[in-house]
Design a protein around this motif. Sequence first.
Motif, PDB file in Angstrom:
ATOM      1  N   SER A 210      57.903  17.552 -45.383  1.00  0.00           N
ATOM      2  CA  SER A 210      56.588  17.028 -45.194  1.00  0.00           C
ATOM      3  C   SER A 210      56.478  18.321 -43.181  1.00  0.00           C
ATOM      4  N   GLU A 230      51.510  30.002 -51.470  1.00  0.00           N
ATOM      5  CA  GLU A 230      50.183  29.007 -52.045  1.00  0.00           C
ATOM      6  C   GLU A 230      51.182  27.922 -52.921  1.00  0.00           C
ATOM      7  N   GLU A 231      50.038  26.488 -53.182  1.00  0.00           N
ATOM      8  CA  GLU A 231      50.751  25.145 -53.506  1.00  0.00           C
ATOM      9  C   GLU A 231      51.026  25.713 -54.861  1.00  0.00           C
ATOM     10  N   THR A 232      51.936  25.356 -55.367  1.00  0.00           N
ATOM     11  CA  THR A 232      52.603  25.387 -56.658  1.00  0.00           C
ATOM     12  C   THR A 232      52.870  24.381 -57.257  1.00  0.00           C
ATOM     13  N   ILE A 233      51.284  23.387 -57.486  1.00  0.00           N
ATOM     14  CA  ILE A 233      51.370  22.461 -58.191  1.00  0.00           C
ATOM     15  C   ILE A 233      51.389  22.376 -59.598  1.00  0.00           C
ATOM     16  N   ASP A 285      58.740  24.045 -54.039  1.00  0.00           N
ATOM     17  CA  ASP A 285      57.696  23.778 -54.687  1.00  0.00           C
ATOM     18  C   ASP A 285      56.689  23.672 -53.709  1.00  0.00           C
ATOM     19  N   ILE A 286      55.524  23.824 -53.249  1.00  0.00           N
ATOM     20  CA  ILE A 286      54.641  23.828 -52.243  1.00  0.00           C
ATOM     21  C   ILE A 286      53.732  22.892 -52.668  1.00  0.00           C
ATOM     22  N   ARG A 287      53.370  21.936 -51.519  1.00  0.00           N
ATOM     23  CA  ARG A 287      52.286  21.136 -51.547  1.00  0.00           C
ATOM     24  C   ARG A 287      51.616  20.936 -50.776  1.00  0.00           C
ATOM     25  N   ASN A 288      50.087  20.467 -50.696  1.00  0.00           N
ATOM     26  CA  ASN A 288      49.546  20.888 -49.718  1.00  0.00           C
ATOM     27  C   ASN A 288      48.768  19.360 -49.594  1.00  0.00           C
ATOM     28  N   ASP A 289      48.804  17.988 -50.154  1.00  0.00           N
ATOM     29  CA  ASP A 289      48.592  16.490 -49.840  1.00  0.00           C
ATOM     30  C   ASP A 289      49.676  15.961 -49.862  1.00  0.00           C
ATOM     31  N   LYS A 292      51.170  19.013 -45.507  1.00  0.00           N
ATOM     32  CA  LYS A 292      52.102  20.742 -46.361  1.00  0.00           C
ATOM     33  C   LYS A 292      53.628  19.979 -46.486  1.00  0.00           C
ATOM     34  N   ASN A 293      53.849  20.572 -47.787  1.00  0.00           N
ATOM     35  CA  ASN A 293      55.312  19.517 -48.084  1.00  0.00           C
ATOM     36  C   ASN A 293      55.811  21.491 -49.216  1.00  0.00           C
TER      37      ASN A 293
END
Length: 506
Positions: A210, A230-233, A285-289, A292-293
């Motif tokens: 993170s 970009e977020e990938t969830i 995997d990219i997460r924003n919440d 940024k993770n």
Amino acid sequence: MRNREYAKNDRESFIIRNNQYTLIDNTTFSVNISHSLLPDYVLNFTCAIYDFGIVRCSIDDYGPYKRFKISNFGPVVVDSQASKRTLTLSSQPNKIIISTQQPIYESLPPNSRNKVLANSTHSYSLEVSMDPFKVSYLVDGEAKAIVNENQYLNYEIHRTIEQQQNIIHTAQFPDATKYEEDINNLYFDSFGSANRSIPYGPSSVALDFSFPNSQNLYGLPLHTTSYTLEETINDEPYRLFNSDVYGYPLDSKGAIYGAIPYVLSRSEKDYVEMLWLNGADTWIDIRNDPHKNAHWISEAGTIEFFLFAASTPDAIIFKLHVIIGRAPIPVYAMLGYHQSRYSYNDEKDVREVDEGFDSRQIPYESIWLDIDHTVERKYFTWDKSKYPDPLALQELYKNKSRFVVTIVDPHLSDDKGYFVYSQALQRTDISLFVLNKDKDTYHGKCWPGSSVYIDYLNSQAREFWIDLIVNYPDTSDNHFIWNDMNEPSVFESIEMTMPKDCLYFL
């Protein structure tokens, strides 16, 4: 993918038990971490802080199978470019603080001739939380990156398919395999209608990073999608896997050609970068919440990574080069225009192209000859029916201050009449080629037809290859080599590359 399901669901954490840790040579912190449900499920975490605030960490298991660790073979050169700093340790409730005795220059010391990079000093430290296990990377007391903040750490234990069939997941192996519905997926990698064996069974590793102050994440080059990660969830993860993807799709996070495993975080005032050292098939995997993770998942190998921060773009790139080395200064002629096409018919065709540039007064530096200049696409050869005098052609170009570049690929024809293959076969003490799962030479199809592949992890194979280049027939000091198809490319195979169960010299 089971590691994605593992991240979505409730999962147990790793912890540090009994506050037992060591400091090796005053420079490397080492501690065992174990699963919260299974005290015997133990991993070893180590970390060190180098010059310029570069942090290097690894997580290894104590299993019976030797895992591939990429730093044992390159491309990491940090130990020759920077020194490990002497560490001091202190304890707080549920925390271990790892710091250096002296402030560290961000880039280079003030007396350096390089005045481009910043010369400020900072304090770099690590805050290791014990329960649950996580690591914060701090600069001047502020967290720039948090490792395992979301508790996605997963380290699958090797076991046979017979052992797997008898497992009660939550009691014996509480890792991501409990989210794999089909046990065969742990021992066979399916792609379309084909299956590739996974000889040691489940062995994936995963970890999340993170970046609390990040505005955007960049990196993971060689993907045909947005420059900003970009977020990938609700999408496919980014993939790192070398493969020859001809006609690749646009706006895709799928792998093409190379794999460059770094992520760069940019905030309002600084940059933080991480480098993931694992050569296996990898997804991110990219997460924003809430921050940024980046959640890294590799199907095998160990966990090893670098973290570093800087206040300027040139300083962050400098630190990356401290770890992986600097690119050599290119030959002057390589900076100009180069002419290449697939392909030239013969020497007459090449000379006509050269004359065409001259008649139009268009400058260029070199001509690149593709596979059709060879005999039946066997590298290190010249088809004398098309190129009767290669040295004369090179002399023509030399007189015009130009160069001739020929292609060389890592796949070699397995025709015993081919001098390169026959020379390699003379080595009866060790194989210079990649082997299949049965420990026989692997044969795949590429431009020459049935081919073998040099095992570059074998130092003797590398010496053999160097000797071929040094003694390249019919070449002069006006000749260069173009290395291509080194994904490596294999026609008529799964994902156009070698099976994952091929064997290499380690």
